[in-house]
Scaffold this active site. Structure first.
Site, PDB file in Angstrom:
ATOM      1  N   HIS A   1     -39.695  52.422  19.396  1.00 12.23           N
ATOM      2  CA  HIS A   1     -39.322  51.018  19.218  1.00 12.23           C
ATOM      3  C   HIS A   1     -40.343  50.126  19.932  1.00 12.23           C
ATOM      4  O   HIS A   1     -40.848  50.471  21.000  1.00 12.23           O
ATOM      5  CB  HIS A   1     -37.910  50.770  19.780  1.00 12.23           C
ATOM      6  CG  HIS A   1     -37.381  49.438  19.372  1.00 12.23           C
ATOM      7  ND1 HIS A   1     -37.725  48.286  20.039  1.00 12.23           N
ATOM      8  CD2 HIS A   1     -36.582  49.066  18.348  1.00 12.23           C
ATOM      9  CE1 HIS A   1     -37.148  47.256  19.437  1.00 12.23           C
ATOM     10  NE2 HIS A   1     -36.447  47.703  18.407  1.00 12.23           N
TER      11      HIS A   1
ATOM     12  N   GLU B   1     -41.018  47.711  11.560  1.00 15.04           N
ATOM     13  CA  GLU B   1     -40.494  46.538  12.266  1.00 15.04           C
ATOM     14  C   GLU B   1     -41.652  45.688  12.764  1.00 15.04           C
ATOM     15  O   GLU B   1     -42.186  45.940  13.858  1.00 15.04           O
ATOM     16  CB  GLU B   1     -39.640  46.982  13.453  1.00 15.04           C
ATOM     17  CG  GLU B   1     -38.445  47.820  13.067  1.00 15.04           C
ATOM     18  CD  GLU B   1     -37.373  47.792  14.155  1.00 15.04           C
ATOM     19  OE1 GLU B   1     -36.271  47.347  13.854  1.00 15.04           O
ATOM     20  OE2 GLU B   1     -37.668  48.172  15.294  1.00 15.04           O
TER      21      GLU B   1
ATOM     22  N   GLY C   1     -35.971  39.975  16.837  1.00  8.79           N
ATOM     23  CA  GLY C   1     -35.232  39.090  17.733  1.00  8.79           C
ATOM     24  C   GLY C   1     -35.713  37.659  17.717  1.00  8.79           C
ATOM     25  O   GLY C   1     -35.333  36.852  18.560  1.00  8.79           O
TER      26      GLY C   1
ATOM     27  N   SER D   1     -34.890  40.822  12.524  1.00  5.34           N
ATOM     28  CA  SER D   1     -34.073  39.659  12.147  1.00  5.34           C
ATOM     29  C   SER D   1     -33.381  39.804  10.798  1.00  5.34           C
ATOM     30  O   SER D   1     -33.257  38.829  10.061  1.00  5.34           O
ATOM     31  CB  SER D   1     -34.918  38.377  12.204  1.00  5.34           C
ATOM     32  OG  SER D   1     -35.377  38.149  13.527  1.00  5.34           O
TER      33      SER D   1
ATOM     34  N   ASN E   1     -29.137  49.132  16.234  1.00  7.49           N
ATOM     35  CA  ASN E   1     -29.702  49.407  17.558  1.00  7.49           C
ATOM     36  C   ASN E   1     -29.088  48.409  18.531  1.00  7.49           C
ATOM     37  O   ASN E   1     -29.436  47.230  18.518  1.00  7.49           O
ATOM     38  CB  ASN E   1     -31.230  49.244  17.475  1.00  7.49           C
ATOM     39  CG  ASN E   1     -31.902  49.379  18.823  1.00  7.49           C
ATOM     40  OD1 ASN E   1     -31.275  49.781  19.807  1.00  7.49           O
ATOM     41  ND2 ASN E   1     -33.187  49.046  18.878  1.00  7.49           N
TER      42      ASN E   1
ATOM     43  N   LYS F   1     -29.366  48.257  21.694  1.00  7.47           N
ATOM     44  CA  LYS F   1     -30.232  47.942  22.846  1.00  7.47           C
ATOM     45  C   LYS F   1     -29.397  47.955  24.137  1.00  7.47           C
ATOM     46  O   LYS F   1     -28.448  48.722  24.237  1.00  7.47           O
ATOM     47  CB  LYS F   1     -30.954  46.617  22.610  1.00  7.47           C
ATOM     48  CG  LYS F   1     -31.690  46.612  21.259  1.00  7.47           C
ATOM     49  CD  LYS F   1     -32.593  45.452  21.053  1.00  7.47           C
ATOM     50  CE  LYS F   1     -33.231  45.557  19.669  1.00  7.47           C
ATOM     51  NZ  LYS F   1     -34.180  44.494  19.392  1.00  7.47           N
TER      52      LYS F   1
ATOM     53  N   GLU G   1     -40.042  47.620  21.719  1.00  5.40           N
ATOM     54  CA  GLU G   1     -39.710  47.274  23.116  1.00  5.40           C
ATOM     55  C   GLU G   1     -40.077  48.423  24.051  1.00  5.40           C
ATOM     56  O   GLU G   1     -40.497  48.202  25.184  1.00  5.40           O
ATOM     57  CB  GLU G   1     -38.216  46.907  23.217  1.00  5.40           C
ATOM     58  CG  GLU G   1     -37.945  45.555  22.571  1.00  5.40           C
ATOM     59  CD  GLU G   1     -36.569  45.406  21.950  1.00  5.40           C
ATOM     60  OE1 GLU G   1     -35.653  46.186  22.265  1.00  5.40           O
ATOM     61  OE2 GLU G   1     -36.418  44.479  21.115  1.00  5.40           O
TER      62      GLU G   1
HETATM   63  P1  PGA Z   1     -33.343  42.251  15.520  1.00  7.71           P
HETATM   64  O1  PGA Z   1     -33.859  43.627  16.157  1.00  7.71           O
HETATM   65  O2  PGA Z   1     -32.526  42.621  14.289  1.00  7.71           O
HETATM   66  O3  PGA Z   1     -32.501  41.619  16.596  1.00  7.71           O
HETATM   67  O4  PGA Z   1     -34.539  41.452  15.169  1.00  7.71           O
HETATM   68  C1  PGA Z   1     -34.309  44.668  15.342  1.00  7.71           C
HETATM   69  C2  PGA Z   1     -34.749  45.819  16.191  1.00  7.71           C
HETATM   70  O5  PGA Z   1     -35.246  45.611  17.300  1.00  7.71           O
HETATM   71  O6  PGA Z   1     -34.608  46.986  15.779  1.00  7.71           O
END
Ligand code: PGA
Length: 249
Positions: free
Chosen positions: A94, A166, A172, A212, A9, A11, A96
């Site tokens: 997601h 997740e 992140g 992560s 992803n 983003k 976010e």
């Molecule tokens: P990250 O993000 O690997 O940077 O933690 C995962 C995601 O948001 O799908």
């Protein structure tokens, strides 16, 4: 056997040149074997990503889409727009999108239905906040996120659903769920699906872990029985790291 999947992803990262360069770098790797590899660049680069990956096994997904089929929704993207440029997969739910764009179970139910109506496949994301885990509510939260949106689907629809657990506290942040925490939640999710549908369907659904995942921890997480791959954010922006993660399966 369940399909192994690693999805990146991207983003809101990578301009046009960076998108091209990252795809070219991924394409220069050896074959990824039986693992499905999916990348999700931004909307504006999807058509170019589809063209660049036509001759290889890398698939392209959208990061989101609108819940309506068309209409006066300035700035939004519909599933038919996506499928008309060759996009068959979309990430929905997601954290976010939930946190910054107000997406809730109701919006997501409509989005999932709209995607399936357009023969698209959905990578459905969900996961608890840190407070939920601290107060031992994480199973309840995840159960509600899945059942409120996906348990209205009929069994046949599930062939186009990929789940991505997740935990929000791990996205992140550099903090990963331990392989045992991931396995525990994935097994819980598979049991939920088994109770609602049947064992065969529960056995078939790919459940990805996200939060992560890095080259250094991917192998241990992916080695768990109910973890069928990963949804990768930050580490998907680097071809060498993403490739190492894919090969960790
Ligand atoms: P990250 O993000 O690997 O940077 O933690 C995962 C995601 O948001 O799908």
């Amino acid at each position: 056997m369940r399909t192994k999947i690693v999805a990146g992803n991207w983003k809101m990262n990578n301009d046009q040149n960076e998108t091209n360069a990252l795809i070219k770098a991924l394409k220069s790797q050896d074959s990824f074997g039986n693992t499905r590899v999916i990348i999700a660049p931004s909307y504006v680069h999807l058509a170019q990503a589809v063209a660049l990956t036509n001759d290889c096994e890398i698939e392209v997904s959208a990061q989101n889409m609108h819940e309506a089929k068309s209409g006066a929704f300035t700035g939004e993207i519909s599933p038919s727009m996506l499928s008309s440029i060759g996009i068959r997969t979309v990430i929905l739910g997601h954290s976010e999108r939930r946190a910054y764009f107000g997406e809730n179970d109701d919006t997501l139910s409509k989005k999932v239905a709209n995607a399936l109506d357009h023969d698209m496949e959905v990578i459905f994301c969900f996961g608890e906040e840190l407070e939920d885990r601290k107060s031992a509510n994480h199973f309840e939260v995840v159960k509600a996120q899945i059942s409120n949106v996906l348990f209205q689907l009929n069994a046949a629809d599930w062939s186009r659903i990929i789940l991505a657990y997740e935990p929000v506290w791990a996205i992140g942040t550099g903090e990963t769920a331990s392989p045992e925490q991931a396995q525990e939640m994935h097994a819980f999710i598979r049991n939920l699906i088994q109770d609602q549908y049947d064992t065969a369907l529960a056995d078939e659904v790919s459940i990805l872990y996200g939060g992560s995942v890095k080259p250094g921890n991917a192998q241990e997480i992916f080695s768990k029985q109910d973890v069928d791959g990963g949804l990768i954010g930050g580490a998907a922006l680097n071809a060498a790291d993403f490739t190492t993660i894919i090969k960790s399966i």
